[in-house]
Scaffold this active site. Structure first.
Site, PDB file in Angstrom:
ATOM      1  N   ILE A 250     -40.729 -39.664 -26.189  1.00 27.29           N
ATOM      2  CA  ILE A 250     -41.636 -39.476 -25.050  1.00 27.29           C
ATOM      3  C   ILE A 250     -42.297 -38.099 -25.131  1.00 27.29           C
ATOM      4  O   ILE A 250     -43.499 -37.947 -24.902  1.00 27.29           O
ATOM      5  CB  ILE A 250     -40.866 -39.611 -23.724  1.00 27.29           C
ATOM      6  N   LYS A 251     -41.502 -37.086 -25.487  1.00 25.73           N
ATOM      7  CA  LYS A 251     -42.049 -35.721 -25.578  1.00 25.73           C
ATOM      8  C   LYS A 251     -43.126 -35.643 -26.649  1.00 25.73           C
ATOM      9  O   LYS A 251     -44.198 -35.061 -26.451  1.00 25.73           O
ATOM     10  CB  LYS A 251     -40.934 -34.719 -25.875  1.00 25.73           C
ATOM     11  N   LEU A 252     -42.871 -36.248 -27.808  1.00 26.02           N
ATOM     12  CA  LEU A 252     -43.861 -36.212 -28.884  1.00 26.02           C
ATOM     13  C   LEU A 252     -45.126 -36.971 -28.501  1.00 26.02           C
ATOM     14  O   LEU A 252     -46.246 -36.530 -28.806  1.00 26.02           O
ATOM     15  CB  LEU A 252     -43.262 -36.783 -30.170  1.00 26.02           C
TER      16      LEU A 252
END
Length: 282
Positions: free
Chosen positions: A166-168
């Site tokens: 999700i962060k990427l």
């Protein structure tokens, strides 16, 4: 006792906030002066990472990448107390987050990946967003402490590594957004429009507000209900490219988008909503 490994802009903000809340924090950074500077706020700095983690129940990490996290945690391992918890806020690969969770569990420690959408000021003010995924009993246990560090803690479920993905994905959008702004500024310059004038537009018209609705429409594949037909969007892209070419200005994002548009038009999707270009991503 807490330890914090990696005193960059984000780590420094986190540590200052912890100290303001009354926590005892031991710190370490490869550039020792950055850790030493936090002693003025009440932290205790160490020159060796294995000394910084001694006696700490929770070790927070904000480093550069997978390789750096693995290297530093290996060095720190000799100082870890039995049952210590490692909470890693570094932006890493999904594979790395999964592997570290398993590896440190096999060594008798808990590793939780908790990446953030936070800048230094957010870290200092305990605002912004932190994400977690994986073992829900672990997350439940440390959720109160993590929630104090951020404006909102987002739990993406039991799948290890999902928070990393999700962060990427979020960072990819930020990179694309900035590249898009660079193209917008370049085209504005072609037309003798000042950055301040473009800012006036975005201060009054916020296209970011449409992102959730746009993503929902794409995810539901409602391309046959156009709000902006692909043919018309491609026409506008052509105007942008022509103006830039006449001025000898290079655009970064729009040429690639125009090429994808042409592919979908050739497939017969010209009358669909222009977001059909995202169909293959579903």
């Amino acid at each position: 006792m807490k330890a914090f490994i990696g005193i960059g802009l984000l780590g420094s903000g986190f540590v200052k906030a912890m100290l303001q809340k009354g926590d005892a924090v031991q710190v370490w950074n490869r550039t020792a002066a950055k850790a030493k500077a936090l002693e003025a706020y009440g932290a205790k700095a160490f020159n060796r990472v294995e000394e910084a983690v001694q006696g700490a129940e929770i070790i927070h990490v904000t480093l550069k990448d997978d390789a750096t996290v693995d290297e530093v945690l290996t060095s720190a391992s000799n100082g870890l107390q039995q049952g210590a918890v490692i909470i890693d806020h570094t932006t890493t690969s999904v594979k790395g987050a999964i592997q570290r969770t398993s590896y440190w569990k096999s060594k008798g420690f808990t590793y939780l990946h908790a990446p953030v959408f936070m800048g230094p000021q957010n870290a200092l003010e305990s605002t912004g967003f932190m994400m977690v995924s994986g073992n829900q009993s672990v997350i439940e246990k440390y959720e109160p402490a993590l929630s104090k560090m951020t404006g909102k803690l987002l739990n993406f479920g039991a799948e290890e590594g999902k928070a990393a993905g999700i962060k990427l994905s979020g960072n990819l959008f930020l990179l694309s957004l900035t590249a898009g702004l660079a193209d917008a500024l370049a085209l504005a310059k072609v037309h003798n429009i000042q950055p301040s004038e473009l800012l006036t537009l975005f201060n009054n018209w916020n296209p970011g507000a449409s992102v959730p609705a746009r993503l929902k429409k794409i995810s539901e594949a409602k391309f046959n209900e156009p709000s902006w037909e692909l043919n018309m969007a491609r026409k506008d892209a052509g105007l942008m490219l022509s103006a830039a070419k006449e001025a000898g200005t290079n655009l970064t994002v729009i040429p690639a988008i125009a090429a994808v548009m042409d592919t979908w038009i050739a497939k017969g999707n010209g009358s669909d909503d222009w977001s059909v270009i995202a169909k293959d991503s579903l």
